[in-house]
Design a protein around this motif. Structure first.
Motif, PDB file in Angstrom:
ATOM      1  N   TYR A 106       0.802  -1.224   0.000  1.00 54.93           N
ATOM      2  CA  TYR A 106       0.000   0.000   0.000  1.00 54.93           C
ATOM      3  C   TYR A 106       0.838   1.279   0.000  1.00 54.93           C
ATOM      4  O   TYR A 106       0.286   2.373   0.093  1.00 54.93           O
ATOM      5  N   GLY A 107       2.162   1.141  -0.084  1.00 57.32           N
ATOM      6  CA  GLY A 107       3.008   2.322  -0.118  1.00 57.32           C
ATOM      7  C   GLY A 107       3.985   2.352   1.044  1.00 57.32           C
ATOM      8  O   GLY A 107       4.117   1.392   1.801  1.00 57.32           O
ATOM      9  N   GLN A 237       1.421  17.890  19.792  1.00 51.96           N
ATOM     10  CA  GLN A 237       2.513  18.123  18.837  1.00 51.96           C
ATOM     11  C   GLN A 237       1.943  18.298  17.428  1.00 51.96           C
ATOM     12  O   GLN A 237       2.008  17.412  16.580  1.00 51.96           O
ATOM     13  N   LYS A 238       1.390  19.469  17.181  1.00 53.67           N
ATOM     14  CA  LYS A 238       0.672  19.723  15.940  1.00 53.67           C
ATOM     15  C   LYS A 238       1.573  19.640  14.713  1.00 53.67           C
ATOM     16  O   LYS A 238       1.155  19.201  13.643  1.00 53.67           O
ATOM     17  N   GLN A 239       2.829  20.063  14.872  1.00 53.90           N
ATOM     18  CA  GLN A 239       3.754  20.031  13.739  1.00 53.90           C
ATOM     19  C   GLN A 239       3.978  18.598  13.258  1.00 53.90           C
ATOM     20  O   GLN A 239       3.941  18.319  12.054  1.00 53.90           O
ATOM     21  N   LYS A 240       4.185  17.677  14.194  1.00 50.31           N
ATOM     22  CA  LYS A 240       4.394  16.274  13.824  1.00 50.31           C
ATOM     23  C   LYS A 240       3.122  15.662  13.227  1.00 50.31           C
ATOM     24  O   LYS A 240       3.179  14.904  12.254  1.00 50.31           O
ATOM     25  N   ILE A 241       1.991  15.989  13.809  1.00 50.41           N
ATOM     26  CA  ILE A 241       0.723  15.446  13.312  1.00 50.41           C
ATOM     27  C   ILE A 241       0.485  15.879  11.874  1.00 50.41           C
ATOM     28  O   ILE A 241       0.079  15.076  11.026  1.00 50.41           O
ATOM     29  N   GLU A 242       0.766  17.129  11.563  1.00 50.76           N
ATOM     30  CA  GLU A 242       0.595  17.620  10.191  1.00 50.76           C
ATOM     31  C   GLU A 242       1.573  16.929   9.240  1.00 50.76           C
ATOM     32  O   GLU A 242       1.225  16.632   8.091  1.00 50.76           O
ATOM     33  N   LEU A 243       2.804  16.672   9.703  1.00 46.13           N
ATOM     34  CA  LEU A 243       3.786  15.959   8.880  1.00 46.13           C
ATOM     35  C   LEU A 243       3.309  14.550   8.568  1.00 46.13           C
ATOM     36  O   LEU A 243       3.444  14.068   7.435  1.00 46.13           O
ATOM     37  N   VAL A 244       2.748  13.868   9.570  1.00 48.98           N
ATOM     38  CA  VAL A 244       2.240  12.510   9.378  1.00 48.98           C
ATOM     39  C   VAL A 244       1.083  12.519   8.382  1.00 48.98           C
ATOM     40  O   VAL A 244       1.042  11.708   7.438  1.00 48.98           O
ATOM     41  N   LYS A 245       0.136  13.421   8.571  1.00 45.18           N
ATOM     42  CA  LYS A 245      -1.023  13.490   7.682  1.00 45.18           C
ATOM     43  C   LYS A 245      -0.588  13.753   6.240  1.00 45.18           C
ATOM     44  O   LYS A 245      -1.080  13.116   5.305  1.00 45.18           O
ATOM     45  N   LYS A 246       0.340  14.673   6.075  1.00 49.72           N
ATOM     46  CA  LYS A 246       0.821  15.014   4.730  1.00 49.72           C
ATOM     47  C   LYS A 246       1.520  13.821   4.084  1.00 49.72           C
ATOM     48  O   LYS A 246       1.298  13.518   2.902  1.00 49.72           O
ATOM     49  N   SER A 247       2.356  13.123   4.863  1.00 52.67           N
ATOM     50  CA  SER A 247       3.091  11.989   4.312  1.00 52.67           C
ATOM     51  C   SER A 247       2.163  10.840   3.945  1.00 52.67           C
ATOM     52  O   SER A 247       2.337  10.187   2.907  1.00 52.67           O
ATOM     53  N   VAL A 248       1.170  10.579   4.778  1.00 51.67           N
ATOM     54  CA  VAL A 248       0.201   9.518   4.481  1.00 51.67           C
ATOM     55  C   VAL A 248      -0.585   9.854   3.218  1.00 51.67           C
ATOM     56  O   VAL A 248      -0.764   9.003   2.335  1.00 51.67           O
ATOM     57  N   GLN A 249      -1.030  11.089   3.105  1.00 48.05           N
ATOM     58  CA  GLN A 249      -1.789  11.494   1.931  1.00 48.05           C
ATOM     59  C   GLN A 249      -0.979  11.368   0.650  1.00 48.05           C
ATOM     60  O   GLN A 249      -1.504  11.006  -0.406  1.00 48.05           O
ATOM     61  N   GLU A 250       0.321  11.655   0.743  1.00 47.27           N
ATOM     62  CA  GLU A 250       1.169  11.657  -0.451  1.00 47.27           C
ATOM     63  C   GLU A 250       1.711  10.274  -0.807  1.00 47.27           C
ATOM     64  O   GLU A 250       1.988  10.005  -1.982  1.00 47.27           O
ATOM     65  N   ASN A 251       1.867   9.390   0.185  1.00 44.65           N
ATOM     66  CA  ASN A 251       2.612   8.152  -0.060  1.00 44.65           C
ATOM     67  C   ASN A 251       1.856   6.845   0.181  1.00 44.65           C
ATOM     68  O   ASN A 251       2.310   5.792  -0.257  1.00 44.65           O
TER      69      ASN A 251
END
Length: 261
Positions: A106-107, A237-251
């Motif tokens: 799945y990526g 930890q909003k910065q990390k949460i946004e990084l995770v969401k972005k990475s999941v959406q992209e990959n």
């Protein structure tokens, strides 16, 4: 007893959600002796297993055999924390290899240094002591930490190579502290030996949004404690949460995971 509690908790929450992710143990066979391993629990909860892997195909194939041998259901796999040199290998070699073994891929989540970086707060929790200034900036992420033991000019030359780092030094190293605050990308200042710095340095640190910790340990002890600090991801930890969401959406093909589950 524990198994029944898990089932009751699951039955209670499943009515309110369309999709539930159940986190398993780090190893799929953990707690097998107590019949609380991931495969047994997945069967009790009528769930499929999504393997999170570092990309070692042998391990994934063996885990597939184990799951199927225990009449479990394998959904597929996602690779985690894949560093950049391996990304092309994952796409061109490992993903097709998984298909040969009928394992759906799945990526992958690429390596993101910020995700494995502890926050200033996590260093504070490990070191103890007190926050002199910058309490509201303890959510800053720290990519590395360094001892300020050499001469100021030499230290600055080295520290300028790093970003978002923690400096561990005595509070009496005024020149070094001042230069680091003014001329480098410092995220956290750890002052050892309970030696208070000059007030002007605290004012500078506050202006630059740099937390300053005062700890009782000597510098080498503080350094060793810092080596054992592990990063987590918490709700604040909003910065990390946004990084995770972005990475999941992209990959990650998360819509396929939803449909296949």
């Amino acid at each position: 007893f524990f198994t029944n509690n898990i089932i009751k908790a699951y039955e209670k929450i499943k009515e309110d959600f369309d999709f539930i992710i159940i986190e398993g143990r780090h190893r799929i066979q953990s707690l097998f002796t107590y019949r609380m391993d991931s495969i047994t629990l997945s069967k009790l909860l009528n769930s499929k297993i999504l393997l999170i892997s570092n990309g070692v195909i042998d391990d994934i194939v063996l885990q597939k055999k184990l799951i199927e041998g225990m009449d479990g259901k394998l959904l597929g796999t996602v690779f985690n924390n894949i560093d950049m040199p391996l990304e092309e290998k994952v796409k061109g070699e490992l993903a097709p290899l998984l298909e040969r073994y009928e394992i759906k891929f799945y990526g992958y989540i690429p390596e993101i240094p910020m995700l494995i970086a502890p926050s200033a707060k996590e260093y504070y929790q490990a070191l103890g002591g007190q926050v002199l200034v910058g309490n509201k900036y303890l959510d800053r992420l720290v990519l590395s930490f360094h001892i300020g033991a050499m001469r100021t000019q030499s230290a600055i030359k080295i520290l300028k190579r790093f970003r978002d780092y923690a400096l561990i030094t005595g509070g009496d190293r005024s020149d070094l502290i001042s230069r680091c605050i003014e001329n480098s990308d410092i995220a956290l200042l750890i002052l050892t030996g309970n030696i208070y710095p000059e007030v002007r340095l605290l004012v500078k640190a506050e202006e630059k949004q740099i937390p300053v910790l005062l700890v009782p340990h000597e510098t080498s002890v503080a350094y060793n404690i810092c080596q054992n600090v592990k990063a987590g991801i918490s709700a604040d930890q909003k910065q990390k949460i946004e990084l995770v969401k972005k990475s999941v959406q992209e990959n990650i093909r998360w819509k396929e995971i939803y449909d296949d589950a």
